[in-house]
Write a protein that holds these residues in place. Structure first.
Motif, PDB file in Angstrom:
ATOM      1  N   VAL A 146       7.282   4.479   5.697  1.00  9.70           N
ATOM      2  CA  VAL A 146       6.316   4.745   6.764  1.00  9.70           C
ATOM      3  C   VAL A 146       5.258   5.681   6.196  1.00  9.70           C
ATOM      4  O   VAL A 146       5.592   6.716   5.611  1.00  9.70           O
TER       5      VAL A 146
ATOM      6  N   THR B 224       1.993   7.793   7.414  1.00  7.79           N
ATOM      7  CA  THR B 224       1.253   8.233   8.595  1.00  7.79           C
ATOM      8  C   THR B 224      -0.211   8.418   8.209  1.00  7.79           C
ATOM      9  O   THR B 224      -0.559   9.312   7.447  1.00  7.79           O
TER      10      THR B 224
ATOM     11  N   ALA C  96      -3.019   8.017  10.680  1.00  8.36           N
ATOM     12  CA  ALA C  96      -3.772   7.822  11.920  1.00  8.36           C
ATOM     13  C   ALA C  96      -4.769   8.936  12.198  1.00  8.36           C
ATOM     14  O   ALA C  96      -5.549   8.844  13.144  1.00  8.36           O
TER      15      ALA C  96
ATOM     16  N   VAL D  62       1.048   3.628   9.883  1.00 12.62           N
ATOM     17  CA  VAL D  62       0.712   4.115  11.216  1.00 12.62           C
ATOM     18  C   VAL D  62      -0.762   4.490  11.207  1.00 12.62           C
ATOM     19  O   VAL D  62      -1.173   5.440  10.546  1.00 12.62           O
ATOM     20  N   THR D  63      -1.548   3.741  11.946  1.00 12.42           N
ATOM     21  CA  THR D  63      -2.993   3.869  11.888  1.00 12.42           C
ATOM     22  C   THR D  63      -3.548   4.101  13.288  1.00 12.42           C
ATOM     23  O   THR D  63      -2.811   4.352  14.240  1.00 12.42           O
ATOM     24  N   SER D  64      -4.861   4.039  13.412  1.00 16.96           N
ATOM     25  CA  SER D  64      -5.503   4.252  14.706  1.00 16.96           C
ATOM     26  C   SER D  64      -6.807   3.476  14.756  1.00 16.96           C
ATOM     27  O   SER D  64      -7.217   2.845  13.767  1.00 16.96           O
TER      28      SER D  64
ATOM     29  N   VAL E 231       0.858  -0.425  12.586  1.00 18.17           N
ATOM     30  CA  VAL E 231       1.105  -0.093  13.986  1.00 18.17           C
ATOM     31  C   VAL E 231       0.117   0.993  14.385  1.00 18.17           C
ATOM     32  O   VAL E 231      -0.333   1.779  13.555  1.00 18.17           O
ATOM     33  N   ARG E 232      -0.240   1.026  15.659  1.00 19.06           N
ATOM     34  CA  ARG E 232      -1.252   1.960  16.143  1.00 19.06           C
ATOM     35  C   ARG E 232      -0.624   3.195  16.794  1.00 19.06           C
ATOM     36  O   ARG E 232       0.328   3.078  17.576  1.00 19.06           O
ATOM     37  N   GLN E 233      -1.196   4.347  16.497  1.00 19.79           N
ATOM     38  CA  GLN E 233      -0.943   5.551  17.286  1.00 19.79           C
ATOM     39  C   GLN E 233      -2.124   5.691  18.239  1.00 19.79           C
ATOM     40  O   GLN E 233      -3.236   5.992  17.804  1.00 19.79           O
TER      41      GLN E 233
ATOM     42  N   ALA F  57       3.454  10.206  15.530  1.00 18.27           N
ATOM     43  CA  ALA F  57       3.055   9.125  14.623  1.00 18.27           C
ATOM     44  C   ALA F  57       4.270   8.433  14.032  1.00 18.27           C
ATOM     45  O   ALA F  57       4.334   7.198  13.957  1.00 18.27           O
TER      46      ALA F  57
ATOM     47  N   MET G 206       5.989   6.121  16.466  1.00 20.13           N
ATOM     48  CA  MET G 206       5.303   4.847  16.665  1.00 20.13           C
ATOM     49  C   MET G 206       5.851   3.751  15.739  1.00 20.13           C
ATOM     50  O   MET G 206       5.681   2.567  16.006  1.00 20.13           O
ATOM     51  N   ALA G 207       6.506   4.150  14.654  1.00 18.81           N
ATOM     52  CA  ALA G 207       7.033   3.176  13.698  1.00 18.81           C
ATOM     53  C   ALA G 207       8.453   2.721  14.027  1.00 18.81           C
ATOM     54  O   ALA G 207       9.011   1.886  13.301  1.00 18.81           O
TER      55      ALA G 207
END
Length: 287
Positions: A7, A9, A11, A55-57, A100-102, A111, A114-115
């Motif tokens: 994972v 992070t 975001a 984990v993105t945005s 996946v989005r935060q 964050a 979210m995964a």
């Protein structure tokens, strides 16, 4: 169970890098000829990690695009015999990327949470992409080995006592010169309240129990879920160990840090080292 999933992070909005981070994700800023994000992805792939949960945005799809296959670009480079074909192909094929989005910036713990669905019920490794960690064997390999020996493992480095308030730090029982059985972790403590100068920089390797801990903790003073709070709760249920890995750590999370890290990496690259070293000597003579 082997660790198959990472994972990352990524975001955050990158406030320290404004105005460039207004349209370019800070994780895509270059370190020599590849983005900051790639250094974590490469280590994961080289260590046998099969998939990376990014984990993105909103507004950061450039990260996904970078790790996608680019048939037209590859075809053009191949037709022209361009040496850049190999690294371009490598970026698009090194591992499977799941984004996946935060939806809101609610902290590192949020964050990671979210995964949960993408990771499933298995252990996984977490990277903070701003942390460029270089070692032999790789820091990723060292952390995976630490997890196999003792279970949940957190990468730490010693920092000057005056800097502890910038980090999450750990307290526990030393088991060796590099391993500490964790009893608690504290997020950004004042110097006179810090239990140690062992700062958490990752990578982290956790059992899926960390997700339950993240769901149980409450938000802190600034409305964020802190991963350090979940780690402290996890340590009450399962062994958690801090591991002081062997290697070098560079902080690419600030403009100055990014520039310093780029120079350090260039000096390790055979294709840039001689010219970079000569330039540094020339520059030093003019200062």
């Amino acid at each position: 169970m082997p660790v198959r999933t990472a994972v990352i992070t990524a975001a955050g909005v990158g406030t320290r890098f404004l105005p460039i981070s207004k349209s370019v994700p800070k994780e895509m800023l270059p370190l020599v000829d590849r983005p900051v994000l790639q250094y974590a992805v490469e280590q994961a792939a080289e260590a046998g990690i099969e998939r990376v949960v990014l984990v993105t945005s909103r507004g950061k799809t450039a990260m996904e695009d970078y790790f996608d296959v680019a048939p037209e670009l590859e075809r053009t480079l191949r037709e022209r015999g361009n040496a850049k074909l190999e690294p371009v192909e490598q970026a698009g094929r090194m591992t499977r990327i799941i984004a996946v989005r935060q939806p809101e910036p609610l902290g590192l713990g949020h964050a990671v949470l979210m995964a949960k669905e993408a990771v499933g019920n298995e252990p996984f490794i977490i990277y903070l992409p701003d942390e460029i960690l270089l070692g032999e064997p790789s820091v990723t390999r060292q952390m995976l080995d630490a997890y196999e020996r003792r279970g949940n493992a957190i990468g730490v480095v010693e920092v000057p006592w005056d800097d502890v308030s910038r980090y999450g730090v750990v307290e526990g029982e030393p088991l060796s010169d590099r391993e500490t059985r964790l009893t608690r972790s504290v997020e950004k403590p004042p110097r006179d309240e810090a239990p140690s100068n062992l700062a958490i920089v990752g990578p982290y390797v956790f059992s899926p129990a960390i997700f339950g801990c993240l769901e149980e903790i409450t938000t802190g003073a600034i409305g964020e879920l802190q991963l350090t709070d979940a780690i402290a709760l996890l340590a009450q249920r399962e062994p958690v160990h801090a591991y002081r890995f062997e290697g070098e750590r560079f902080d690419a999370g600030t403009p100055l840090g990014l520039m310093q890290t780029a120079v350090e990496i260039a000096l390790r690259r055979p294709d840039y080292a001689d010219e970079m070293r000569a330039w540094i000597k020339e520059l030093a003579a003019r200062l």
